[in-house]
Design a protein around this motif. Structure first.
Motif, PDB file in Angstrom:
ATOM      1  N   THR A 143       0.800  -1.216   0.000  1.00 17.20           N
ATOM      2  CA  THR A 143       0.000   0.000   0.000  1.00 17.20           C
ATOM      3  C   THR A 143       0.836   1.272   0.000  1.00 17.20           C
ATOM      4  N   GLY A 144       2.148   1.141   0.237  1.00 14.57           N
ATOM      5  CA  GLY A 144       3.011   2.310   0.212  1.00 14.57           C
ATOM      6  C   GLY A 144       2.968   3.149   1.467  1.00 14.57           C
ATOM      7  N   LEU A 145       2.515   2.548   2.586  1.00 14.41           N
ATOM      8  CA  LEU A 145       2.458   3.267   3.851  1.00 14.41           C
ATOM      9  C   LEU A 145       3.591   2.850   4.766  1.00 14.41           C
ATOM     10  N   GLU A 146       4.104   3.800   5.538  1.00 17.15           N
ATOM     11  CA  GLU A 146       5.100   3.466   6.557  1.00 17.15           C
ATOM     12  C   GLU A 146       4.423   2.618   7.630  1.00 17.15           C
ATOM     13  N   ARG A 147       5.147   1.636   8.179  1.00 15.03           N
ATOM     14  CA  ARG A 147       4.576   0.578   9.013  1.00 15.03           C
ATOM     15  C   ARG A 147       3.796   1.100  10.228  1.00 15.03           C
ATOM     16  N   THR A 148       4.350   2.073  10.951  1.00 14.09           N
ATOM     17  CA  THR A 148       3.660   2.583  12.137  1.00 14.09           C
ATOM     18  C   THR A 148       2.396   3.350  11.751  1.00 14.09           C
ATOM     19  N   HIS A 149       2.445   4.072  10.631  1.00 10.10           N
ATOM     20  CA  HIS A 149       1.262   4.806  10.169  1.00 10.10           C
ATOM     21  C   HIS A 149       0.169   3.831   9.752  1.00 10.10           C
ATOM     22  N   LEU A 150       0.546   2.730   9.098  1.00 11.60           N
ATOM     23  CA  LEU A 150      -0.429   1.714   8.698  1.00 11.60           C
ATOM     24  C   LEU A 150      -1.122   1.120   9.912  1.00 11.60           C
ATOM     25  N   TYR A 151      -0.347   0.795  10.936  1.00  9.23           N
ATOM     26  CA  TYR A 151      -0.919   0.185  12.144  1.00  9.23           C
ATOM     27  C   TYR A 151      -1.947   1.118  12.781  1.00  9.23           C
ATOM     28  N   ARG A 152      -1.606   2.400  12.909  1.00  4.85           N
ATOM     29  CA  ARG A 152      -2.541   3.364  13.500  1.00  4.85           C
ATOM     30  C   ARG A 152      -3.790   3.510  12.635  1.00  4.85           C
ATOM     31  N   LYS A 153      -3.600   3.498  11.313  1.00  3.46           N
ATOM     32  CA  LYS A 153      -4.724   3.645  10.388  1.00  3.46           C
ATOM     33  C   LYS A 153      -5.698   2.481  10.533  1.00  3.46           C
ATOM     34  N   LEU A 154      -5.187   1.266  10.639  1.00  6.55           N
ATOM     35  CA  LEU A 154      -6.044   0.092  10.772  1.00  6.55           C
ATOM     36  C   LEU A 154      -6.815   0.122  12.091  1.00  6.55           C
ATOM     37  N   LYS A 155      -6.152   0.553  13.166  1.00  9.36           N
ATOM     38  CA  LYS A 155      -6.822   0.671  14.454  1.00  9.36           C
ATOM     39  C   LYS A 155      -7.932   1.716  14.386  1.00  9.36           C
ATOM     40  N   GLN A 156      -7.648   2.824  13.733  1.00  6.65           N
ATOM     41  CA  GLN A 156      -8.622   3.913  13.606  1.00  6.65           C
ATOM     42  C   GLN A 156      -9.860   3.457  12.826  1.00  6.65           C
ATOM     43  N   LEU A 157      -9.658   2.638  11.800  1.00  6.52           N
ATOM     44  CA  LEU A 157     -10.765   2.171  10.963  1.00  6.52           C
ATOM     45  C   LEU A 157     -11.505   0.986  11.574  1.00  6.52           C
ATOM     46  N   GLY A 158     -10.956   0.424  12.655  1.00  8.74           N
ATOM     47  CA  GLY A 158     -11.607  -0.717  13.291  1.00  8.74           C
ATOM     48  C   GLY A 158     -11.419  -2.016  12.543  1.00  8.74           C
ATOM     49  N   VAL A 159     -10.297  -2.142  11.817  1.00  3.90           N
ATOM     50  CA  VAL A 159     -10.012  -3.368  11.070  1.00  3.90           C
ATOM     51  C   VAL A 159      -9.590  -4.467  12.037  1.00  3.90           C
ATOM     52  N   ASP A 160     -10.143  -5.652  11.884  1.00  8.62           N
ATOM     53  CA  ASP A 160      -9.819  -6.794  12.745  1.00  8.62           C
ATOM     54  C   ASP A 160      -8.473  -7.361  12.304  1.00  8.62           C
ATOM     55  N   LEU A 161      -7.405  -7.047  13.069  1.00  8.16           N
ATOM     56  CA  LEU A 161      -6.067  -7.485  12.696  1.00  8.16           C
ATOM     57  C   LEU A 161      -5.851  -8.969  12.955  1.00  8.16           C
ATOM     58  N   SER A 162      -6.668  -9.566  13.787  1.00 13.08           N
ATOM     59  CA  SER A 162      -6.486 -10.989  14.103  1.00 13.08           C
ATOM     60  C   SER A 162      -7.046 -11.883  13.006  1.00 13.08           C
ATOM     61  N   ARG A 163      -7.911 -11.344  12.161  1.00  9.22           N
ATOM     62  CA  ARG A 163      -8.552 -12.166  11.128  1.00  9.22           C
ATOM     63  C   ARG A 163      -7.536 -12.732  10.148  1.00  9.22           C
ATOM     64  N   GLY A 164      -6.633 -11.866   9.692  1.00 11.51           N
ATOM     65  CA  GLY A 164      -5.619 -12.324   8.742  1.00 11.51           C
ATOM     66  C   GLY A 164      -4.715 -13.381   9.349  1.00 11.51           C
ATOM     67  N   LYS A 165      -4.410 -13.204  10.657  1.00  8.94           N
ATOM     68  CA  LYS A 165      -3.547 -14.192  11.322  1.00  8.94           C
ATOM     69  C   LYS A 165      -4.239 -15.541  11.411  1.00  8.94           C
ATOM     70  N   ARG A 166      -5.546 -15.518  11.748  1.00  9.07           N
ATOM     71  CA  ARG A 166      -6.282 -16.775  11.853  1.00  9.07           C
ATOM     72  C   ARG A 166      -6.323 -17.489  10.506  1.00  9.07           C
ATOM     73  N   GLU A 167      -6.549 -16.720   9.428  1.00 11.46           N
ATOM     74  CA  GLU A 167      -6.579 -17.332   8.106  1.00 11.46           C
ATOM     75  C   GLU A 167      -5.227 -17.880   7.718  1.00 11.46           C
ATOM     76  N   ARG A 168      -4.146 -17.166   8.098  1.00 12.11           N
ATOM     77  CA  ARG A 168      -2.809 -17.637   7.772  1.00 12.11           C
ATOM     78  C   ARG A 168      -2.481 -18.909   8.551  1.00 12.11           C
ATOM     79  N   ASN A 169      -2.850 -18.957   9.833  1.00 13.55           N
ATOM     80  CA  ASN A 169      -2.586 -20.147  10.641  1.00 13.55           C
ATOM     81  C   ASN A 169      -3.405 -21.345  10.172  1.00 13.55           C
ATOM     82  N   ALA A 170      -4.643 -21.080   9.725  1.00 16.68           N
ATOM     83  CA  ALA A 170      -5.490 -22.169   9.253  1.00 16.68           C
ATOM     84  C   ALA A 170      -4.919 -22.781   7.981  1.00 16.68           C
ATOM     85  N   ALA A 171      -4.301 -21.900   7.171  1.00 15.76           N
ATOM     86  CA  ALA A 171      -3.694 -22.390   5.930  1.00 15.76           C
ATOM     87  C   ALA A 171      -2.471 -23.225   6.223  1.00 15.76           C
TER      88      ALA A 171
END
Length: 237
Positions: free
Chosen positions: A209-237
């Motif tokens: 996405t071209g975002l700096e890592r700390t800015h991306l993390y804050r942006k996802l928290k602000q938008l209410g994105v479920d960060l655990s969802r991707g991890k669960r899908e990755r672990n299931a795979a």
């Protein structure tokens, strides 16, 4: 990969550093104060410690000095602070700290310092840490994707616009709402799409996405994105 102890009284900092280091394949132990750091050091010998200077019970420099005088400073220690003076950084270096990171910590500086610390611990020269993307050290505005909006007026009614999200994803967005709400809705969908596509890896999503890592993390928290969802899908795979 290495065992890294992160000591910081701020939950957000601990979560952020843990996420980055886990993405790099390291095992991360977390401590929110000096007492927990002491206990962790007794249980294990970390390959590297990231140690905050200002903490409520015992400050990081005092803990560093304690480890040094008791023979427990057997691993590289990188000090962190957003308010430390040059004198404090110099004092920590004299005691035995390898380096000093000033907050807010960018992903590039963190990975470079960790790489150097681990190389020193193994006796090997540090490998060059490449830039993940030009401009990574700063906040890069998110590139705006091309939006194909198809609409027609039929009998006074408007066909809802369709935004192409990728070869396997289509999402309909309702434009008859305030700009801020419409933008947040799109950005949340955009980031959820890329998190799912990259298996929950924040590092790869930052690159994509071209975002700096700390800015991306804050942006996802602000938008209410479920960060655990991707991890669960990755672990299931």
């Amino acid at each position: 990969m290495a065992n890294i102890l992160v000591v910081d009284d701020e939950l957000g900092i601990r979560d952020l550093l843990s996420e980055i280091l886990n993405d790099e394949g390291h095992t991360v132990e977390l401590a929110e104060n000096a007492a927990q750091a002491r206990a962790a050091r007794q249980r294990m010998r970390p390959d590297l410690v990231l140690l905050d200077i200002w903490m409520p019970d015992t400050d990081g420099v005092t803990l560093l000095k304690e480890w040094s005088t008791t023979g427990l400073l057997t691993m590289p220690v990188i000090m962190m602070s957003g308010h430390a003076t040059i004198e404090t950084a110099v004092e920590a270096t004299k005691i035995g700290a390898q380096s000093f990171l000033e907050k807010p910590i960018t992903m590039q500086k963190l990975l470079k310092a960790v790489e150097a610390g681990l190389a020193r611990n193994s006796g090997q020269p540090a490998a060059a840490v490449p830039l993940r993307k030009p401009g990574m050290a700063g906040v890069v505005p998110m590139p705006q994707p091309e939006l194909t909006v198809e609409s027609a007026m039929t009998g006074g009614q408007t066909i809802p616009p369709v935004v192409e999200m990728g070869p396997q994803a289509r999402q309909v967005f309702e434009l008859d709402k305030p700009l801020r709400d419409a933008r947040d809705e799109f950005e949340k969908c955009y980031f959820e799409f890329h998190l799912a596509k990259e298996g929950g890896s924040m590092t790869r999503v930052a690159e994509k996405t071209g975002l700096e890592r700390t800015h991306l993390y804050r942006k996802l928290k602000q938008l209410g994105v479920d960060l655990s969802r991707g991890k669960r899908e990755r672990n299931a795979a």
